[in-house]
Scaffold this motif. Structure first.
Motif, PDB file in Angstrom:
ATOM      1  N   TRP A  20      44.051  43.217  37.358  1.00  0.00           N
ATOM      2  CA  TRP A  20      43.075  42.202  36.932  1.00  0.00           C
ATOM      3  C   TRP A  20      42.402  42.619  35.626  1.00  0.00           C
ATOM      4  CZ3 TRP A  20      43.226  37.499  38.592  1.00  0.00           C
ATOM      5  CH2 TRP A  20      42.147  36.644  38.409  1.00  0.00           C
ATOM      6  N   GLY A  21      42.117  43.916  35.507  1.00  0.00           N
ATOM      7  CA  GLY A  21      41.548  44.425  34.262  1.00  0.00           C
ATOM      8  C   GLY A  21      42.504  44.258  33.095  1.00  0.00           C
ATOM      9  N   ASP A  22      43.777  44.550  33.339  1.00  0.00           N
ATOM     10  CA  ASP A  22      44.787  44.387  32.301  1.00  0.00           C
ATOM     11  C   ASP A  22      44.949  42.913  31.926  1.00  0.00           C
ATOM     12  OD1 ASP A  22      46.843  45.443  30.558  1.00  0.00           O
ATOM     13  OD2 ASP A  22      48.297  44.525  31.935  1.00  0.00           O
ATOM     14  N   MET A  23      44.990  42.040  32.930  1.00  0.00           N
ATOM     15  CA  MET A  23      45.107  40.605  32.656  1.00  0.00           C
ATOM     16  C   MET A  23      43.883  40.104  31.897  1.00  0.00           C
ATOM     17  SD  MET A  23      48.024  39.636  33.594  1.00  0.00           S
ATOM     18  CE  MET A  23      47.736  37.913  33.266  1.00  0.00           C
ATOM     19  N   VAL A  29      39.108  39.069  27.692  1.00  0.00           N
ATOM     20  CA  VAL A  29      37.954  39.551  28.439  1.00  0.00           C
ATOM     21  C   VAL A  29      38.026  41.077  28.453  1.00  0.00           C
ATOM     22  CG1 VAL A  29      36.823  39.576  30.707  1.00  0.00           C
ATOM     23  CG2 VAL A  29      37.919  37.488  29.877  1.00  0.00           C
ATOM     24  N   ASN A  30      36.897  41.724  28.245  1.00  0.00           N
ATOM     25  CA  ASN A  30      36.844  43.173  28.281  1.00  0.00           C
ATOM     26  C   ASN A  30      37.430  43.681  29.600  1.00  0.00           C
ATOM     27  OD1 ASN A  30      35.329  45.679  29.251  1.00  0.00           O
ATOM     28  ND2 ASN A  30      34.885  45.672  27.058  1.00  0.00           N
ATOM     29  N   ARG A  31      38.264  44.712  29.514  1.00  0.00           N
ATOM     30  CA  ARG A  31      38.937  45.264  30.691  1.00  0.00           C
ATOM     31  C   ARG A  31      37.945  45.674  31.780  1.00  0.00           C
ATOM     32  NH1 ARG A  31      43.961  47.364  30.770  1.00  0.00           N
ATOM     33  NH2 ARG A  31      43.949  47.529  28.515  1.00  0.00           N
ATOM     34  N   GLU A  69      27.480  40.066  31.770  1.00  0.00           N
ATOM     35  CA  GLU A  69      28.458  39.071  31.337  1.00  0.00           C
ATOM     36  C   GLU A  69      28.960  38.237  32.512  1.00  0.00           C
ATOM     37  OE1 GLU A  69      32.635  38.789  28.848  1.00  0.00           O
ATOM     38  OE2 GLU A  69      31.336  40.527  28.569  1.00  0.00           O
ATOM     39  N   LEU A  70      29.243  38.882  33.625  1.00  0.00           N
ATOM     40  CA  LEU A  70      29.746  38.155  34.796  1.00  0.00           C
ATOM     41  C   LEU A  70      28.690  37.222  35.382  1.00  0.00           C
ATOM     42  CD1 LEU A  70      31.744  41.085  36.390  1.00  0.00           C
ATOM     43  CD2 LEU A  70      32.725  38.940  35.510  1.00  0.00           C
TER      44      LEU A  70
END
Length: 186
Positions: A20-23, A29-31, A69-70
């Protein structure tokens, strides 16, 4: 890739958080933001920033920025926990609601400013006789495309989730209907 230091989670969970971080980074979006989101999405209970920082092996300041941010995207919310003064966070877990919030946020941050910029370009080009007609046509087509897609989005935003699911389930039937309607016009 950000390392996840808490090895006690199942491999599939860790892999999802990393993926999800990579995507997220591929979507702009920041990892770390995406990994915090993934962790909270899968978490059975709300978590505080220190837990998140430890679980993901990232700096507390990075977690704090990611949480802000979230929250701004409304993908997570603050959850009060009795007897604990720390802020705890939980993710929106309804996938349809999450997708709609992401779509709305992207529209506000990316599409709406693009619409304004293209409208300005079209207005400037319309008043300039030196603009090639092909360029003018392409600018107006882009403006029309953005207007039509945002109009469609506005219509779909108000459709209840149950009806959106039914609409998506119609996939092949809609395509056949469109082909049939197109064949009858010939």
């Amino acid at each position: 890739m950000t390392e996840i230091t808490d090895i006690t989670r199942p491999q599939g969970i860790d892999r999802f958080i990393l993926y999800w971080g990579d995507m997220g980074s591929q979507w702009g979006v920041n990892r770390s933001v995406a990994q915090v989101h993934a962790l909270l999405y899968l978490a059975p209970e709300p978590m505080h920033a220190e837990q998140i920082a430890h679980a993901l092996g990232i700096a507390r300041s990075n977690v704090s920025n990611s949480l802000k941010e979230l929250v701004a995207w409304r993908l997570i919310r603050r959850v009060p926990i009795a007897g604990d003064r720390r802020e705890h966070f939980a993710a929106e877990v309804d996938l349809w609601e999450m997708a709609l919030r992401i779509a709305q946020g992207r529209r506000e941050r990316e599409i709406d400013p693009a619409k304004l910029a293209i409208a300005e370009c079209v207005a400037l080009a319309q008043g300039d006789a030196s603009v090639d007609p092909v360029a003018m046509q392409r600018l107006t087509e882009m403006q029309r495309f953005l207007d039509e897609t945002t109009h469609w989005y506005d219509q779909m935003r108000d459709v209840p989730t149950s009806q959106l699911k039914r609409l998506l389930g119609l996939g092949d039937k809609v395509i056949r209907l469109l082909k049939f309607a197109g064949a009858n016009k010939k």
